[in-house]
Design a protein around this motif. Structure first.
Motif, PDB file in Angstrom:
ATOM      1  N   GLY A  81      -2.676 -12.659   5.834  1.00 46.76           N
ATOM      2  CA  GLY A  81      -3.243 -11.770   4.826  1.00 46.76           C
ATOM      3  C   GLY A  81      -4.744 -11.909   4.735  1.00 46.76           C
ATOM      4  N   GLU A  82      -5.265 -13.015   5.183  1.00 49.30           N
ATOM      5  CA  GLU A  82      -6.706 -13.275   5.146  1.00 49.30           C
ATOM      6  C   GLU A  82      -6.941 -14.461   6.072  1.00 49.30           C
ATOM      7  OE1 GLU A  82      -8.040 -15.328   1.608  1.00 49.30           O
ATOM      8  OE2 GLU A  82      -6.000 -15.974   1.223  1.00 49.30           O
ATOM      9  N   ARG A  83      -8.191 -14.786   6.284  1.00 49.11           N
ATOM     10  CA  ARG A  83      -8.511 -15.911   7.149  1.00 49.11           C
ATOM     11  C   ARG A  83      -7.939 -17.204   6.554  1.00 49.11           C
ATOM     12  NH1 ARG A  83     -12.833 -19.428   7.045  1.00 49.11           N
ATOM     13  NH2 ARG A  83     -12.976 -20.564   9.005  1.00 49.11           N
TER      14      ARG A  83
ATOM     15  N   ASP B 266      -0.598 -19.905  11.114  1.00 48.41           N
ATOM     16  CA  ASP B 266      -1.413 -18.754  10.723  1.00 48.41           C
ATOM     17  C   ASP B 266      -0.918 -17.564  11.553  1.00 48.41           C
ATOM     18  OD1 ASP B 266      -3.462 -17.054  10.000  1.00 48.41           O
ATOM     19  OD2 ASP B 266      -5.010 -18.084  11.179  1.00 48.41           O
ATOM     20  N   HIS B 267      -0.883 -16.395  11.001  1.00 47.04           N
ATOM     21  CA  HIS B 267      -0.583 -15.215  11.819  1.00 47.04           C
ATOM     22  C   HIS B 267      -1.352 -14.018  11.291  1.00 47.04           C
ATOM     23  CE1 HIS B 267       2.450 -15.132   8.670  1.00 47.04           C
ATOM     24  NE2 HIS B 267       3.059 -14.054   9.104  1.00 47.04           N
TER      25      HIS B 267
ATOM     26  N   TRP C  36      -1.956  -9.841  11.021  1.00 43.56           N
ATOM     27  CA  TRP C  36      -1.457  -8.468  11.081  1.00 43.56           C
ATOM     28  C   TRP C  36      -2.064  -7.672   9.955  1.00 43.56           C
ATOM     29  CZ3 TRP C  36       3.071  -7.124   7.742  1.00 43.56           C
ATOM     30  CH2 TRP C  36       3.579  -8.197   7.021  1.00 43.56           C
ATOM     31  N   GLN C  37      -1.635  -6.449   9.777  1.00 43.15           N
ATOM     32  CA  GLN C  37      -2.229  -5.606   8.746  1.00 43.15           C
ATOM     33  C   GLN C  37      -1.210  -4.561   8.302  1.00 43.15           C
ATOM     34  OE1 GLN C  37      -4.745  -2.983  12.006  1.00 43.15           O
ATOM     35  NE2 GLN C  37      -5.901  -4.394  10.793  1.00 43.15           N
ATOM     36  N   THR C  38      -1.541  -3.879   7.217  1.00 40.40           N
ATOM     37  CA  THR C  38      -0.642  -2.861   6.671  1.00 40.40           C
ATOM     38  C   THR C  38      -0.226  -1.893   7.773  1.00 40.40           C
ATOM     39  OG1 THR C  38      -1.834  -3.049   4.594  1.00 40.40           O
ATOM     40  CG2 THR C  38      -0.425  -1.110   4.853  1.00 40.40           C
TER      41      THR C  38
ATOM     42  N   ASP D 195     -11.013  -5.296  12.835  1.00 43.04           N
ATOM     43  CA  ASP D 195     -11.386  -6.713  12.840  1.00 43.04           C
ATOM     44  C   ASP D 195     -12.184  -7.014  14.101  1.00 43.04           C
ATOM     45  OD1 ASP D 195     -10.186  -7.819  10.452  1.00 43.04           O
ATOM     46  OD2 ASP D 195      -8.246  -7.452  11.376  1.00 43.04           O
TER      47      ASP D 195
ATOM     48  N   ARG E 138     -14.452  -8.498   9.509  1.00 42.87           N
ATOM     49  CA  ARG E 138     -14.114  -7.074   9.536  1.00 42.87           C
ATOM     50  C   ARG E 138     -15.319  -6.331  10.095  1.00 42.87           C
ATOM     51  NH1 ARG E 138      -9.094  -4.648   8.650  1.00 42.87           N
ATOM     52  NH2 ARG E 138     -10.256  -2.743   8.269  1.00 42.87           N
TER      53      ARG E 138
ATOM     54  N   ASN F 203     -11.564  -8.840   1.595  1.00 46.02           N
ATOM     55  CA  ASN F 203     -10.255  -9.423   1.355  1.00 46.02           C
ATOM     56  C   ASN F 203     -10.370 -10.448   0.237  1.00 46.02           C
ATOM     57  OD1 ASN F 203      -7.732 -10.724   1.723  1.00 46.02           O
ATOM     58  ND2 ASN F 203      -7.705  -9.862   3.792  1.00 46.02           N
TER      59      ASN F 203
ATOM     60  N   ARG G  63      -6.428  -6.535   0.089  1.00 47.65           N
ATOM     61  CA  ARG G  63      -7.400  -5.761   0.868  1.00 47.65           C
ATOM     62  C   ARG G  63      -8.060  -4.733  -0.042  1.00 47.65           C
ATOM     63  NH1 ARG G  63      -5.376  -2.787   6.291  1.00 47.65           N
ATOM     64  NH2 ARG G  63      -6.824  -1.041   6.307  1.00 47.65           N
TER      65      ARG G  63
HETATM   66  P1  AMP Z   1      -3.666  -5.926   4.884  1.00 48.83           P
HETATM   67  O1  AMP Z   1      -3.613  -4.586   5.489  1.00 48.83           O
HETATM   68  O2  AMP Z   1      -3.828  -5.926   3.408  1.00 48.83           O
HETATM   69  O3  AMP Z   1      -2.531  -6.802   5.334  1.00 48.83           O
HETATM   70  O4  AMP Z   1      -4.990  -6.607   5.424  1.00 48.83           O
HETATM   71  C1  AMP Z   1      -5.173  -6.742   6.799  1.00 48.83           C
HETATM   72  C2  AMP Z   1      -6.462  -7.417   7.090  1.00 48.83           C
HETATM   73  O5  AMP Z   1      -6.471  -8.739   6.519  1.00 48.83           O
HETATM   74  C3  AMP Z   1      -6.682  -7.645   8.557  1.00 48.83           C
HETATM   75  O6  AMP Z   1      -7.183  -6.503   9.211  1.00 48.83           O
HETATM   76  C4  AMP Z   1      -7.662  -8.796   8.536  1.00 48.83           C
HETATM   77  O7  AMP Z   1      -8.961  -8.366   8.246  1.00 48.83           O
HETATM   78  C5  AMP Z   1      -7.141  -9.633   7.394  1.00 48.83           C
HETATM   79  N1  AMP Z   1      -6.191 -10.628   7.876  1.00 48.83           N
HETATM   80  C6  AMP Z   1      -4.854 -10.585   7.808  1.00 48.83           C
HETATM   81  N2  AMP Z   1      -4.316 -11.700   8.342  1.00 48.83           N
HETATM   82  C7  AMP Z   1      -5.335 -12.465   8.766  1.00 48.83           C
HETATM   83  C8  AMP Z   1      -5.441 -13.736   9.421  1.00 48.83           C
HETATM   84  N3  AMP Z   1      -4.367 -14.447   9.711  1.00 48.83           N
HETATM   85  N4  AMP Z   1      -6.681 -14.196   9.709  1.00 48.83           N
HETATM   86  C9  AMP Z   1      -7.779 -13.488   9.415  1.00 48.83           C
HETATM   87  N5  AMP Z   1      -7.744 -12.294   8.793  1.00 48.83           N
HETATM   88  C10 AMP Z   1      -6.542 -11.786   8.476  1.00 48.83           C
END
Ligand code: AMP
Ligand code: COA
Length: 629
Positions: free
Chosen positions: A365-367, A386-387, A389-391, A478, A493, A499, A504
């Protein structure tokens, strides 16, 4: 099979890979093929199959002998409630709710907005829509009326399902007035609203429009599952983009069932029957994929947790829930672990619970900052993955595929691409870069099943936002790099999305709100580093000529305005009045430079800066709020 074999087998024959993965889903009519590329670069998956999301998440488990297994464990430290709902109960409740919605005219393809807190009824509402082939759009409870209104006008729902209230520590979130305000503001009006009355607050219903959740289900015929085409939208989930208008990410039914089901074992390493817990909210993609659909489709028990990592009642809540409900894999945002670590740095609460059931902690969800990962690894004595992904993707793009093969963890990297994702680092001209070189992270098209095929009613915006910069690729927004072992590192980003506590948010949306303040001539919002929430928004406002009211008055109005228009989730608490904003000669605000000053990072004076002296003024302003020291 080891990760590399699986990834290579996907790469060698994606069609075979995804047809095989689709076998785990119960289709009313099997798709004749996986990928439909006639309309490339808009791709679809399993389009000629027929399937129902609710059947796969609920009914089939009852038919296959899991009826008595808990489908949902509701654990709410905030209301001191714990409750289990078995698969058979869930099937009955969802079928009745779907029947009641159908009796009020909701049909396949109709949109239904869901505005509810973390209660099992939110999941039931989602599944009831899926049962009818209606398209749900869940709106996070931390958004204000105007954000809800924007979504109502964009997806034009036939119905809205809401709860009377949500509960935040020390505060009741009055959903009903927020809902009423939104419906009033919106041009589109829903035919009806269903209100789930919580005992903490019973809302007044509007006659002719509102129906009571229980009352309207009385005596209705339960609804059967309606088969839909593989590419039929399961839901629309709005997410922040560069501008104030949120993007309605579309999720196709067939692909998301196949992909989520695949990840439950191969990635999150749970078997059917295991308890899986994602501590997020149904309003976010994590909630859609890994509180609702993923675990249920796979026959797991999912935990619906209404509480916070700390304060409900203490920093041991997570560990209590894991131990009490026998959670196998646990997923949360790094910010939640940071909050726990801050309250309980020695991890004393961890020692109070038997966590032998837990296999691993997953963060996204974030770094995920190294301190947090190391603390969790040490205190839990479990792997921490850590993993990334995004919406838009709907499921992990890059991660450690623990169910296939746990790869060595490199702290700072979410590990390696999942099958389906050909992740590339590109330079400004779209050329692939070498290992360890920083560039834009892009995914070679087509994206795999379950990812967004487009934006709701906005194919042009989809193309412009994601497909235009690098033809043949999906632009993730990203930036990062890939090392010689193929591990990805996410650095930043490339747009104005920030974030905050794993949420987001669009700085552009906040700027639009600030600009509407009558005394504000110009403004900029940036995300500065925050120890707890990762980033925090800070607003800089320049006042119109002749305004000479106290600055504190204006900034507190700005803070209130953002809270009222966007919602508390924006966490916008810091606004500063400045004389001028630093700009390039062509008028572009130097937001990245402001962030570097705030975070005490080295920066190169942009060659095109109009007046470097402004940076000193910005620095002084930031120092008044404890930054740039
Ligand atoms: P969301 O769509 O709300 O899930 O946000 C997605 C964005 O959160 C990604 O494009 C990244 O910028 C950031 N993000 C999600 N997971 C990570 C992660 N494991 N490490 C770094 N940034 C992440
Ligand atoms: N409904 C209404 N308001 C909500 C809300 C909801 N569902 N969720 C959050 N809010 C409010 C909070 O009460 C807070 O309001 P306040 O300004 O009055 O204090 C504001 O929105 C900001 O919320 P958030 O940034 O989430 O912080 P928080 O004060 O609730 O604390 C932490 C949360 C810091 C403990 C954090 O660690 C956390 O758990 N964040 C959520 C992580 C998460 O699940 N992210 C989802 C992506 S996986």
């Amino acid at each position: 099979m080891a990760y590399k074999d699986v990834y290579d087998s996907w790469k060698a024959d994606p069609e075979a890979f995804w047809m095989q993965a689709a076998e785990a889903i119960d289709w009313d009519r099997k798709p004749s093929k996986a990928l439909f590329d006639d309309n490339a670069p808009i791709y679809e998956w399993y389009s000629d199959g027929m399937v129902n999301g609710c059947y796969n998440a609920v009914d089939r488990h009852v038919e296959n002998g899991r009826g008595e297994q808990a489908a949902i464990i509701y654990d709410s430290p905030i209301t001191h409630t714990k409750r289990e709902i078995s698969y058979v109960e869930l099937r009955n409740r969802v079928a009745t709710l779907a029947g009641a919605l159908r009796a009020k005219g909701v049909e396949k393809g109709d949109r239904v907005i869901i505005y509810m807190p973390m209660i099992p009824e939110a999941i039931e509402a989602m599944l009831a829509c899926a049962r009818l082939g209606a398209v749900h759009s869940v709106v996070f409870g931390g958004f204000a009326s105007s954000e809800l209104a924007v979504r109502i006008d964009d997806c034009t729902p036939k119905a809205i399902i809401a709860a009377s209230c949500g509960l935040e520590p020390g505060r009741v979130v009055h959903y009903k007035p927020l809902l009423d305000g939104a419906v009033e503001q919106a041009t589109h009006k829903p035919d009806f609203c269903v209100i789930f009355q919580r005992e903490q607050e019973v809302a007044d219903l509007i006659e002719g429009r509102d129906v009571n959740w229980h009352g309207f289900q009385y005596g209705v015929e339960p609804a059967e599952c309606v088969p839909v085409e593989g590419n039929h939208p399961a839901y629309i989930l709005y997410t922040s983009g560069t501008t104030g208008a949120p993007k309605g990410v579309l999720r196709p039914t067939g692909g998301h069932l196949v992909a989520l089901n695949w990840t439950m074992k191969n990635f999150y390493n749970v078997d059917p029957g295991d308890v899986f817990w994602a501590a997020s909210d149904v309003g976010w993609v994590v909630g859609h994929s890994y509180i609702c659909y993923g675990p249920l489709v796979h026959g797991n028990t999912t935990v619906v947790f209404e509480g916070k990592p700390v304060g409900t009642p203490d920093a041991g809540t997570f560990w209590r829930v894991i131990s009490e409900h026998n959670v196998r894999s646990f997923f949360t945002a790094p910010t939640a672990i940071r909050a726990v670590k801050r309250e309980d740095p020695k991890g004393e609460f961890i020692g109070k619970y038997d966590l032998s059931c837990l296999r691993a902690l997953y963060l996204a969800g974030e770094r995920a900052d190294p301190d947090t990962i190391e603390w969790a690894q040490e205190k839990l004595d479990k792997p921490v993955y850590d993993h990334w992904w995004q919406t838009e993707s709907g499921w992990p793009m890059v991660g450690n595929p623990a169910g296939l093969e746990a790869l060595p963890v490199k702290i700072g990297s979410p590990t390696v691409p999942m099958p389906g994702y050909d992740v590339q680092i590109l330079d400004d001209g779209g050329r692939p870069m070498k290992p360890n070189e920083l560039g834009a992270i892009a995914i070679k098209l087509p994206l795999p099943p379950g990812t967004l095929p487009s934006l709701w009613n906005a194919e042009d915006r989809y193309r412009k936002s994601y497909l235009t910069t690098f033809p043949g690729y999906y632009e993730t927004g990203d930036a990062g790099m890939i090392d010689e072992d193929g591990y990805l590192y996410i650095m930043a980003r490339t747009d104005d999305v920030i974030n905050v506590a794993g949420h987001r948010l669009s700085t552009g949306a906040m700027e639009e709100v600030l600009a509407s303040h009558p005394d504000v001539a110009e403004c900029a919002v940036v995300g500065v580093s925050d120890q707890l929430k990762g980033q925090m928004p800070v607003g800089f406002v320049c006042l119109s000529k002749g305004v000479n009211r106290p600055h504190a008055e204006i900034t507190s109005e700005c803070v209130k305005l953002v809270r009222d228009r966007i919602g508390p989730v924006a966490a916008f608490k810091l606004a500063l009045v400045v004389e001028r904003l630093p700009k390039t000669r062509s008028g572009k605000i130097l937001r990245a430079t402001i962030v570097k000053i705030a975070d005490n990072q080295e920066f190169k004076l942009p060659a095109t800066i109009d007046d470097p002296a402004i940076l000193d003024e910005i620095k002084e302003a930031l120092q008044t709020i404890g930054y740039a020291n």
